[in-house]
Write a protein that holds these residues in place. Structure first.
Motif, PDB file in Angstrom:
ATOM      1  N   ARG A 237     -24.825   7.820  44.644  1.00  0.00           N
ATOM      2  CA  ARG A 237     -24.509   8.056  43.233  1.00  0.00           C
ATOM      3  C   ARG A 237     -23.365   7.126  42.820  1.00  0.00           C
ATOM      4  N   PRO A 238     -23.678   6.067  42.066  1.00  0.00           N
ATOM      5  CA  PRO A 238     -22.668   5.051  41.732  1.00  0.00           C
ATOM      6  C   PRO A 238     -21.413   5.603  41.075  1.00  0.00           C
ATOM      7  N   ASN A 239     -21.573   6.515  40.111  1.00  0.00           N
ATOM      8  CA  ASN A 239     -20.391   7.043  39.423  1.00  0.00           C
ATOM      9  C   ASN A 239     -19.509   7.869  40.352  1.00  0.00           C
ATOM     10  N   GLN A 240     -20.129   8.626  41.256  1.00  0.00           N
ATOM     11  CA  GLN A 240     -19.352   9.367  42.245  1.00  0.00           C
ATOM     12  C   GLN A 240     -18.601   8.411  43.161  1.00  0.00           C
ATOM     13  N   GLU A 241     -19.244   7.277  43.502  1.00  0.00           N
ATOM     14  CA  GLU A 241     -18.579   6.287  44.340  1.00  0.00           C
ATOM     15  C   GLU A 241     -17.389   5.658  43.622  1.00  0.00           C
ATOM     16  N   LEU A 242     -17.504   5.482  42.310  1.00  0.00           N
ATOM     17  CA  LEU A 242     -16.377   4.951  41.539  1.00  0.00           C
ATOM     18  C   LEU A 242     -15.185   5.901  41.606  1.00  0.00           C
ATOM     19  N   PHE A 243     -15.451   7.199  41.479  1.00  0.00           N
ATOM     20  CA  PHE A 243     -14.374   8.188  41.620  1.00  0.00           C
ATOM     21  C   PHE A 243     -13.747   8.105  43.008  1.00  0.00           C
ATOM     22  N   ALA A 244     -14.598   8.059  44.044  1.00  0.00           N
ATOM     23  CA  ALA A 244     -14.103   8.052  45.416  1.00  0.00           C
ATOM     24  C   ALA A 244     -13.301   6.789  45.720  1.00  0.00           C
ATOM     25  N   LEU A 245     -13.830   5.643  45.314  1.00  0.00           N
ATOM     26  CA  LEU A 245     -13.121   4.379  45.551  1.00  0.00           C
ATOM     27  C   LEU A 245     -11.801   4.345  44.791  1.00  0.00           C
ATOM     28  N   GLY A 246     -11.842   4.764  43.516  1.00  0.00           N
ATOM     29  CA  GLY A 246     -10.630   4.733  42.705  1.00  0.00           C
ATOM     30  C   GLY A 246      -9.551   5.650  43.253  1.00  0.00           C
ATOM     31  N   ALA A 247      -9.924   6.877  43.589  1.00  0.00           N
ATOM     32  CA  ALA A 247      -8.944   7.834  44.111  1.00  0.00           C
ATOM     33  C   ALA A 247      -8.385   7.377  45.452  1.00  0.00           C
ATOM     34  N   SER A 248      -9.236   6.809  46.314  1.00  0.00           N
ATOM     35  CA  SER A 248      -8.762   6.362  47.625  1.00  0.00           C
ATOM     36  C   SER A 248      -7.757   5.219  47.498  1.00  0.00           C
ATOM     37  N   LYS A 249      -8.002   4.312  46.555  1.00  0.00           N
ATOM     38  CA  LYS A 249      -7.064   3.193  46.367  1.00  0.00           C
ATOM     39  C   LYS A 249      -5.762   3.655  45.713  1.00  0.00           C
ATOM     40  N   MET A 250      -5.872   4.536  44.731  1.00  0.00           N
ATOM     41  CA  MET A 250      -4.660   5.011  44.047  1.00  0.00           C
ATOM     42  C   MET A 250      -3.756   5.779  45.002  1.00  0.00           C
ATOM     43  N   LEU A 251      -4.314   6.737  45.727  1.00  0.00           N
ATOM     44  CA  LEU A 251      -3.503   7.524  46.661  1.00  0.00           C
ATOM     45  C   LEU A 251      -3.059   6.662  47.843  1.00  0.00           C
ATOM     46  N   GLY A 252      -3.919   5.719  48.261  1.00  0.00           N
ATOM     47  CA  GLY A 252      -3.530   4.817  49.339  1.00  0.00           C
ATOM     48  C   GLY A 252      -2.330   3.964  48.964  1.00  0.00           C
ATOM     49  N   ALA A 253      -2.301   3.484  47.719  1.00  0.00           N
ATOM     50  CA  ALA A 253      -1.178   2.669  47.262  1.00  0.00           C
ATOM     51  C   ALA A 253       0.132   3.464  47.276  1.00  0.00           C
ATOM     52  N   LEU A 254       0.051   4.762  47.073  1.00  0.00           N
ATOM     53  CA  LEU A 254       1.257   5.597  47.111  1.00  0.00           C
ATOM     54  C   LEU A 254       1.789   5.743  48.534  1.00  0.00           C
ATOM     55  N   PHE A 255       0.949   5.393  49.508  1.00  0.00           N
ATOM     56  CA  PHE A 255       1.369   5.414  50.917  1.00  0.00           C
ATOM     57  C   PHE A 255       1.281   4.010  51.524  1.00  0.00           C
ATOM     58  N   GLN A 256       1.568   2.996  50.682  1.00  0.00           N
ATOM     59  CA  GLN A 256       1.777   1.606  51.105  1.00  0.00           C
ATOM     60  C   GLN A 256       0.541   0.955  51.732  1.00  0.00           C
ATOM     61  N   ALA A 257      -0.640   1.356  51.330  1.00  0.00           N
ATOM     62  CA  ALA A 257      -1.865   0.761  51.870  1.00  0.00           C
ATOM     63  C   ALA A 257      -2.304  -0.419  51.018  1.00  0.00           C
ATOM     64  N   ILE A 258      -2.808  -1.461  51.671  1.00  0.00           N
ATOM     65  CA  ILE A 258      -3.411  -2.569  50.932  1.00  0.00           C
ATOM     66  C   ILE A 258      -4.741  -2.083  50.352  1.00  0.00           C
TER      67      ILE A 258
END
Length: 437
Positions: A237-258
Motif C-alpha cells: 500500500r503506497p500511502n501506508q509506505e509513505l507514512f512509514a518511511l516519513g515517520a521512520s526518518k523523522m523519528l530517526g533524525a531525532l536520534f541522530q540517524a542519517i
C-alpha cells in the motif's frame, strides 16, 4: 560509521511497526547516502560537524515530505517515474558510487571535483601513488565475496571479509604499515537531539530533499512489489509506505540517524531468512542496539579498504546496462529515456539526473495521453461484434459506413488529435461516405 549504525535502530523499529510490507527492510543505503553526499557536500565539508548537522536535518525534512505526501494520499505519484528512467539512473549511480570508492581501493588522496571524469582522470594519472597493501586487501575481499556469492551464496560474504579484515589488521598491526582503519566508534544508544533548523539551510537543501524523497519512495515501492510477486502475497500500500518511511526518518533524525531507505540487499536477506512480519525489522533493530552498546570497540581495526570492497560488490546489483540494451528491441522510446537519464546523471550530477528522469516520464505520459489509440472497426462475419480491422482482417467494413473507436476520454489534451484523426480518415475514405460513427 556511527551515524550509519544509528540509522539501523529507531528508523527500523518505527518502520517495522508501520509498514504494509512483510519483508522490506530499511537502513543506511548506498544510493540514498550518495544522493545526500552529493547535495550536502556542496554546502559543507564532508565529515565536519556542520556537514553532519545538515545531513541529519535533511533526513528530518525528507521524512516530513514523505509523511505529508501520505497525508494527501499522493502515493500514486511514484508511478510517474518509469522503470526505464529508474534503470538509467541507478546504472549511472552505480558508476558514480564505484568512482567514489577508487580513493579507498588505491588509497590515493583525491581532491573534490565537479565532474566525474575529472575524478577518474586524476585517479588513473596518480596510480603510481597506490598503497599496495590497501589495494591487495580491497581486491582480496572483492574476490572472496564474489566467489562466495557464486559457490556458497548462503555464506554472508560481507560479514566474513569484515571479520577477516579486523583479525588481520589487529594481529599484524597493519595500521603501522599505512593501512587506514575506521578507528574509534562511540559506544552507546543514540541520544535524543533536535536537529538545528535554519530556513537558509533548508533552501540550500531543497534539491537534495526532493531527490532523496523521490528515490526513497521509488526504491521502497519497487522492492515491495518485487517481493510480493515472488511470495504471492497481498499488494503493498503506497500511502501506508509513505507514512512509514516519513515517520521512520523523522523519528530517526531525532536520534541522530542519517536518512534511511529500503535496501535491496537487506530486504533480500530478510526474505531469504524467512521473515513474514515486521517483527523481523524490530529484532534487527534490537540486534543493532546490542552492537552499539557492547561491540563497537571490535570495529576499531576494521580497514576502510574492506568497506570499499563491500560497496564495490554491492553496486553490481544496481548496474542495469544489459536491461537498458534489451529495451532497444522492446521499446525504442523507453531505451532513449533510459539512456538520456543515464547520461544526464553521469554528466550533470545525481540531482539533475533525477529531475531529468522525472521530466522525461512526465513528457512521455503527456505525449501518450495526447495521442491515444484509434481503431477503424468492422463487423465480424455472422456476428453482432465489431473489431479493429487491422487485428481482424476478416471484419467487414460496410459500404458508405465508417466506424471509428477512440480509446480515450475526450478532453482538452486529446480534442485536437481526435479532430485531426477523424478528418484524416474521412478524407482518405474511398467512395461515398454516408454514415460516420
Amino acid at each position: 560509521p556511527i551515524y550509519g549504525l544509528y540509522a539501523g535502530v529507531v528508523p527500523l523499529l518505527v518502520y517495522g511497526l508501520m509498514s504494509s510490507t512483510r519483508q522490506v527492510s530499511i537502513g543506511p543505503v548506498a544510493v540514498s547516502a550518495l544522493l545526500v553526499l552529493a547535495g550536502v557536500s556542496q554546502i559543507a565539508e564532508p565529515g565536519s560537524s556542520e556537514y553532519i548537522k545538515l545531513v541529519i536535518l535533511a533526513g528530518l525534512l525528507i521524512g516530513v515530505a514523505q509523511f505529508t505526501m501520505g497525508l494527501f494520499r499522493l502515493g500514486f505519484l511514484v508511478n510517474l517515474l518509469s522503470n526505464p528512467v529508474i534503470m538509467g539512473f541507478t546504472s549511472a549511480a552505480a558508476i558514480i558510487i564505484g568512482v567514489s570508492q577508487l580513493k579507498y581501493l588505491f588509497r590515493i588522496k583525491v581532491p573534490r571535483f565537479e565532474q566525474l571524469y575529472e575524478t577518474v582522470y586524476y585517479v588513473f594519472s596518480h596510480l603510481h601513488e597506490t598503497h599496495w597493501l590497501s589495494f591487495a586487501i580491497c581486491t582480496g575481499a572483492i574476490i572472496i565475496m564474489l566467489v562466495l556469492k557464486k559457490w556458497a551464496p548462503m555464506v554472508p560474504g560481507a560479514l566474513l571479509v569484515t571479520i577477516i579484515g579486523i583479525i588481520l589488521s589487529t594481529l599484524l598491526q597493519l595500521e603501522d604499515r599505512g593501512l587506514v582503519i575506521v578507528g574509534n566508534i562511540p559506544a552507546g544508544f543514540p541520544s535524543f537531539q533536535l536537529p538545528q533548523f535554519a530556513w537558509s539551510k533548508v533552501q540550500l537543501l531543497g534539491p537534495t530533499i526532493l531527490t532523496v524523497t523521490i528515490m526513497s519512495i521509488v526504491e521502497t515501492i519497487s522492492i515491495g512489489k518485487a517481493l510480493e510477486i515472488k511470495n504471492k502475497q497481498s499488494s503493498i500500500r503506497p500511502n501506508q509506505e509513505l507514512f512509514a518511511l516519513g515517520a521512520s526518518k523523522m523519528l530517526g533524525a531525532l536520534f541522530q540517524a542519517i536518512p534511511s531507505s529500503a535496501s535491496f540487499t537487506r530486504s533480500a536477506v530478510n526474505n531469504d531468512s524467512g521473515a513474514t512480519t515486521g517483527l523481523a525489522s524490530i529484532i534487527a533493530a534490537l540486534a543493532t542496539s546490542l552492537v552499539l552498546v557492547f561491540f563497537t570497540p571490535l570495529f576499531y581495526y576494521l580497514p576502510e579498504a574492506i568497506l570499499a570492497a563491500i560497496v564495490l560488490v554491492a553496486i553490481r546489483g544496481l548496474f542495469e546496462i544489459q536491461g537498458i540494451a534489451r529495451l532497444w528491441n522492446i521499446d525504442r522510446r523507453d531505451f532513449y529515456m533510459a539512456v538520456i537519464t543515464f547520461l544526464a546523471t553521469i554528466g550533470l550530477g545525481i540531482a539533475e539526473g533525477v529531475f531529468t528522469g522525472v521530466a522525461l516520464s512526465l513528457l512521455s505520459v503527456l505525449f501518450q495521453s495526447s495521442r491515444p489509440h484509434i481503431a477503424v472497426l468492422g463487423q465480424l462475419p455472422n456476428s453482432d461484434h465489431f473489431r479493429n480491422v487491422k487485428r481482424y482482417p476478416e471484419a467487414i467494413q460496410h459500404e458508405g459506413m465508417l466506424i471509428i473507436r477512440f480509446d480515450a476520454s475526450l478532453f482538452f489534451l486529446t480534442a485536437a488529435y481526435f479532430k485531426d484523426q477523424i478528418q484524416k480518415r474521412v478524407n482518405n475514405y474511398s467512395g461515398k461516405l454516408e454514415v460516420l460513427i
